[in-house]
Structures are given as C-alpha cells and as structure tokens.
Design a protein around this motif. Structure first.
Motif, short mmCIF file in Angstrom:
data_model
loop_
_atom_site.label_atom_id
_atom_site.label_comp_id
_atom_site.label_asym_id
_atom_site.label_seq_id
_atom_site.Cartn_x
_atom_site.Cartn_y
_atom_site.Cartn_z
N VAL A 455 0.84 -1.20 0.00
CA VAL A 455 0.00 0.00 0.00
C VAL A 455 0.87 1.25 0.00
N GLU A 456 1.95 1.22 0.77
CA GLU A 456 2.86 2.36 0.80
C GLU A 456 3.51 2.58 -0.56
N THR A 457 3.83 1.50 -1.25
CA THR A 457 4.41 1.62 -2.59
C THR A 457 3.42 2.30 -3.54
N LEU A 458 2.16 1.91 -3.46
CA LEU A 458 1.15 2.54 -4.30
C LEU A 458 1.15 4.05 -4.12
N LEU A 459 1.26 4.50 -2.85
CA LEU A 459 1.09 5.91 -2.53
C LEU A 459 2.38 6.72 -2.58
N SER A 460 3.51 6.06 -2.64
CA SER A 460 4.77 6.80 -2.62
C SER A 460 5.54 6.75 -3.93
N GLN A 461 5.27 5.76 -4.72
CA GLN A 461 6.04 5.55 -5.94
C GLN A 461 5.44 6.31 -7.13
N VAL A 462 6.27 6.72 -8.05
CA VAL A 462 5.80 7.32 -9.30
C VAL A 462 5.46 6.20 -10.28
N TRP A 463 4.28 6.32 -10.89
CA TRP A 463 3.81 5.33 -11.87
C TRP A 463 3.73 5.99 -13.24
N THR A 464 4.06 5.25 -14.28
CA THR A 464 4.02 5.77 -15.64
C THR A 464 2.91 5.09 -16.44
N VAL A 465 2.11 5.88 -17.16
CA VAL A 465 1.09 5.33 -18.06
C VAL A 465 1.80 4.77 -19.29
N THR A 466 1.61 3.50 -19.57
CA THR A 466 2.29 2.86 -20.70
C THR A 466 1.47 3.02 -21.97
N HIS A 467 2.06 2.61 -23.10
CA HIS A 467 1.36 2.66 -24.38
C HIS A 467 0.32 1.53 -24.50
N GLU A 468 0.35 0.58 -23.58
CA GLU A 468 -0.67 -0.48 -23.57
C GLU A 468 -1.91 0.05 -22.84
N SER A 469 -2.56 1.02 -23.42
CA SER A 469 -3.67 1.70 -22.76
C SER A 469 -4.76 2.02 -23.79
N ASP A 470 -6.00 1.87 -23.37
CA ASP A 470 -7.14 2.18 -24.24
C ASP A 470 -8.35 2.46 -23.36
N ARG A 471 -9.56 2.39 -23.92
CA ARG A 471 -10.77 2.66 -23.14
C ARG A 471 -11.07 1.57 -22.13
N VAL A 472 -10.50 0.39 -22.30
CA VAL A 472 -10.70 -0.68 -21.31
C VAL A 472 -9.88 -0.40 -20.06
N GLY A 473 -8.64 0.03 -20.24
CA GLY A 473 -7.81 0.32 -19.08
C GLY A 473 -6.45 0.86 -19.46
#
Length: 567
Positions: A455-473
């Motif tokens: 949970v701490e990783t979720l809230l402290s780490q930087v996440w990058t939106v990848t190119h594997e992305s569309d209207r589904v997710g």
C-alpha cells in the motif's frame, strides 16, 4: 417467502466514493442478498452488480453514503423467493464437447453420467459478467466442481456449454476462454431485439435437455417467441458470431450530416452510456471524459445526454452537409474550418461556432490530454443499443468505430432543446507526456490483500502510463511491483471505472469506461477524478495520494476461496 437476518455474515468494503462492496459467506447467501436488495430498493442506490461472493452497490453520494447503506443492509432481512415464481428457460444441448471425457475423468464418473446429472440438475443464474449475455449458473448437484483448463483456448465457439468451478455457462459469442467444454447449443443468448436481450438474467431457472436434432433454421424471427415460452429450440446462435456494433452510416440524402474524411487514431460515437444493465453483463461505457462531452453539448444547446464524437489523439477531418453549430472541448489543439471558397477560420476551444454546408472541420492533434470531443447542434444520429449511442469497445455494443468514408447523420438542429450558449467552457489544465500528475484515490475494496509495504508503494512511488492503454484500461508501470499479502485470485466480483486492479505482476491497471464488469484480480484502490483519468496520455507520470477513507465495516474478512471468474 421467508425472511432471515444476515448482518453477522456480511462484510463491507469501500469500493470508491460511489460504490460499496458487500461480501457474503457463500454463493447462496449472495444470491439471497441480491434478491433482497432488489426488493428493498434502498434510497440512493442506482445499480446492483451481483457476483460470486459479493454484491456491488452503486449509489448517488448526494442522496446517501456508504455508512448509511451499510447500516441499511445490516438491518435488511433477506427474502427467499419461491422457485416456481422464477423465470424458466430450457436449453437444448448436443453433448459433444471437446472436454467431456476429461471432465468425466476429473469427476470420477462416466461421460454418460456427466450428461445425465447435468440435465437432472436445476441451474439458476447467479450473476452475469465476462460478456453481455454470459450468465454464471449455479446448480444443486455437488458433483459439479470442475477446475478450469490449465491452458485457456484462444477461441471458444459461440454456443459452447461449459463448466468451471461450481458454475456452468454458455458462451454468447466466440471468445477466448478456459472453461471445460461439454456441449453446444443453438440457443441465442443475446438478442437486442428481445426483451430482455439477455436470455440469462440473475434468478432465471435453467434446465438443460438433450437436443433432438440439429437446428438448421437460421431465421431470427423465432428467438423472441422461444424465449417467452421458456424454450430456445427455435432460435439460433449463428448471428451472435457477428459483432453487436450498430451501423453508423446516414442515408445519402440526409439534410444534416458529417462525412468522415480522416478519422484519426480512433473516432467513436459516445453519449453518457447505458447504466442499469449490469444484471445482463453490460457495463455503462459512455464518454471517457464526461465533463468534456457535457460541456460541448451545453455550448451548442443540446441535452447533456446527446451523442457526440470522441477522438483519441485528434487528427480528424470532417465535411459538413447542411448548416449547423459545433463546439470542441477537451485537450488543446488546433481547430480549423475551411469553407468551400477556401476561407479559413480558427474557432477557439470551448466556444460554439458555425458550420456551413460544405465546410471542412479539422481537429489537430491533442497537445495536452488525449481525448477531444465534438458536439454538433441536434446531436449525432445513429442507431442505439439499449437506449444509448455509446460505443462499448470491449463488449462490441453500440456503433462501430467510425472509419474513413462514413457519413454520420445529425439530428435537425431545430430539435435541440436549448439556445446556443455564448459563454465559453472553462479551460482545463490537462497533462502531457513527461509531466507528473497527482491523483487522489480511495483505498479499497481489497487493500487488505496487499502488505503495508505494498500500500505504501502505491502511494509513494511514481507510476508511468504505458502505451498499452485504451478505453478498457491504462496499464501502469512502476519500479517496484505492489507486494501481495495473499496469493491467488478472488471469486469474481464487480469492478468500477477508475479501479486500480492488480494482476499477479504487481503492476496496476486503471480501469476505463469499457472495463470488464467483473474480475478476479484484487482492486487496491480507485481514482477519484475519472475525467482526468480519461485524459492521461502514454508517458505521463502519476503520484497517488489518499485521505482517511470511510470504513463502513472494519471487521477483518476471511480470505474467500479462489473461483473461476471469467470465460
């Protein structure tokens, strides 16, 4: 009818600011709770999504809250309906499935015994999911507990009758799947011309019988009558193989239309979606950035529910037939109107502008954000599915993606209910690749499936939106995967737009509007700003923050047992 208290066997989980997940002890209790909730019609509840061990309540936070609903559900006795009042359907099956012999070996009986007991059992639709019309049927014969295939098939034929876990199901269309195939049917599981379109809705009693002959009549006109009579022998599954997307082309002599000269990366017709059909396995879908579409409709005087165009990335070129009024909202980017005589105008983002017959309208690439929206006075005129013009890219419902050469009809501008709004839409500060965006999240419903470090990783780490992305997710990538406290999968349960679902690799997927209705990977949190999530381009970086979340129930839940949760 009988009524018994359920409070001691329920566990409550916050699923988002608008959703409460109620967990039950077993499938029987879940089905009873769903029936009770339908009968109770609690104030503020807008939709129910039943699943294997849970019921997801969608609610209007202006009318109620998770805490109020939790107390109401705790005090709710569940009612058991008499079985002879339930809708009944008979399915004719040819028991020649590829996995029938293997299933018999797994159950230590003969193939003939599998068929005999499958027919003798009474099956009831517990919930829907995976695809429109796919029902999870629970039976009364304890023999049928069957593991999924170790290697899922890439294509399961439409009409396949299958087993997985404690459920049986029938594939409404061809799709990948890991269930064990024991037979096939010509029953039409999904038909938009039938009421209800899904043959299997929660509570339906289903009996399987041996098909007497091969069904060769492919006419669709018998399907509705067959369903009404509780028999599907006159219907056919062949048409389910075709896409459910409706035609978007307008007639050649339509007085108002838009010809698509260049659609860009993806051009879809969208409105505010089709809520209310979760019981048939259908998500709401609709515009990814609802505020952008409603703002564009307001500018041109449409009802906020009118259909417009959603462009992923821009790069769209359209030609107008007839005079009209249009507006573009969402990301910044060029807007160019070229008249038939060569005159060039550059309307502003978020302001209404005129279109004349023969004008060409070009939406340049999105500069900040990713989805541009176009509304035209009167609204886009296409065939609807379940009362909506929204394109659902996962389910294949609604209009097909718009391609070059398509002519889109436009309703008569005089039918718009409001005057054109001269006040410009408020500009929005949308992100671009490389920038860091802070987003608030609501933890739950399954944050307890992760360690404190996870949970701490979720809230402290930087996440990058990848190119594997569309209207589904949107697939997110982080240096450290989220650490699980529990292994395996959940029994299938409802998911919401904005959910952060975590597959085994520990890298979250942020669900978009066309997400699966149910799933078995744990959801650690949900983002609060869905419109901002819709405008996150690949390459943008995210930081998640949270405030103290509401806790309608703090009692720890026992880990539910793993169950097959998809086709």
């Amino acid at each position: 009818m009988t009524s018994t208290p359920l409070a001691d066997s329920l566990t409550f989980h916050t699923a988002s600011r608008r959703h409460l997940l109620v967990e039950c002890a077993d499938l029987t209790a879940t089905m009873a709770l769903h029936h009770s909730l339908e009968a109770a019609d609690l104030p503020g509840v807008t939709e129910l999504i039943p699943a294997a061990r849970t019921v997801l309540l969608s609610f209007d936070p202006a009318r109620t809250s998770a805490e109020i609903l939790a107390e109401a559900v705790r005090g709710l006795g569940h009612t058991e309906s008499v079985s002879d009042t339930a809708r009944e359907v008979t399915i004719e099956v040819r028991y020649d499935g590829e996995d029938l012999a293997e299933v018999a070996d797994l159950l230590s009986v003969s193939p003939a015994e599998v068929v005999k007991r499958h027919q003798a059992a009474t099956w009831q639709v517990a919930f829907a999911g995976f695809a429109p019309g796919f029902g999870y049927l629970a039976g009364d014969d304890e023999l049928f507990t069957v593991p999924r295939r170790s290697s899922p098939r890439t294509r399961v034929p439409v009409g396949s009758v299958a087993l997985a876990g404690e459920f049986t199901g029938v594939y409404p269309r061809s799709s990948p799947g890991g269930w064990q195939l024991i037979g096939r049917t010509d029953a039409k599981l999904w038909d938009l011309d039938r009421q209800p379109p899904a043959l299997f809705v929660p509570g339906t009693i289903v009996k399987f019988v041996e098909a007497e002959r091969e069904v060769v009549d492919v006419a669709a006109n018998g399907s509705a009558a067959g369903a009404a009579a509780g028999s599907t022998s006159n219907s056919t599954a062949d048409s389910a193989e075709a896409a459910s997307g409706t035609d978007v082309a307008a007639s050649a002599d339509a007085p108002h239309s838009l010809e698509v000269l260049r659609p860009g990366l993806q051009l879809l017709v969208q409105d505010l979606g089709r809520p209310g059909f979760a019981s048939m396995g259908v998500s709401a879908a609709g515009a990814a950035d609802r505020s952008a579409l409603t703002a564009a409709n307001r500018l041109v005087g449409n009802a906020e529910t009118a259909a417009g165009l959603e462009s992923f990335g821009g790069g769209v070129l359209l030609r107008s037939t007839g005079d009209g009024v249009a507006a573009v909202t969402g990301p910044t980017g060029t807007i160019t109107v070229t008249a038939a005589d060569g005159t060039v105008l550059t309307p502003r983002l978020g302001e209404a502008f005129a279109l004349s017959d023969g004008d060409e309208l070009e939406l340049g690439p999105a500069e900040r954000g990713v989805r541009r929206y176009l509304a035209v006075r009167g609204g886009i005129d296409v065939e609807t599915a379940l009362g909506s013009s929204s394109a659902d890219t996962l389910a294949g419902l609604g209009p097909a993606a718009v391609v070059k050469g398509t002519t889109l009809g436009v309703h008569d501008p005089r039918t718009a209910p409001h005057l054109v709004d001269p006040a410009p839409a408020r500009p929005r500060d949308l992100p671009q690749a490389g920038e860091t965006v802070e987003m608030t999240v609501t933890l739950g419903p399954r944050e307890d499936w992760f360690t404190d470090a996870g949970v701490e990783t979720l809230l402290s780490q930087v996440w990058t939106v990848t190119h594997e992305s569309d209207r589904v997710g949107l697939r997110l990538s982080g240096e450290v995967p989220l650490e699980r406290a529990r292994t395996g999968e959940l029994p299938s349960e409802g998911a919401v737009t904005g959910a952060l679902q975590v597959p085994p690799n520990g890298q979250p997927v942020l669900f978009g509007p066309d997400h699966p209705l149910t799933g078995g990977y744990p959801i650690i949190a949900s983002v609060d700003d869905l419109d901002l999530a819709a405008q996150l381009p690949p390459g943008v970086k995210l930081r998640f923050t949270t405030s103290a979340r509401p806790t309608p129930n703090t009692r720890p839940a026992e880990a539910p047992r793993t169950n097959d949760n998809e086709g």
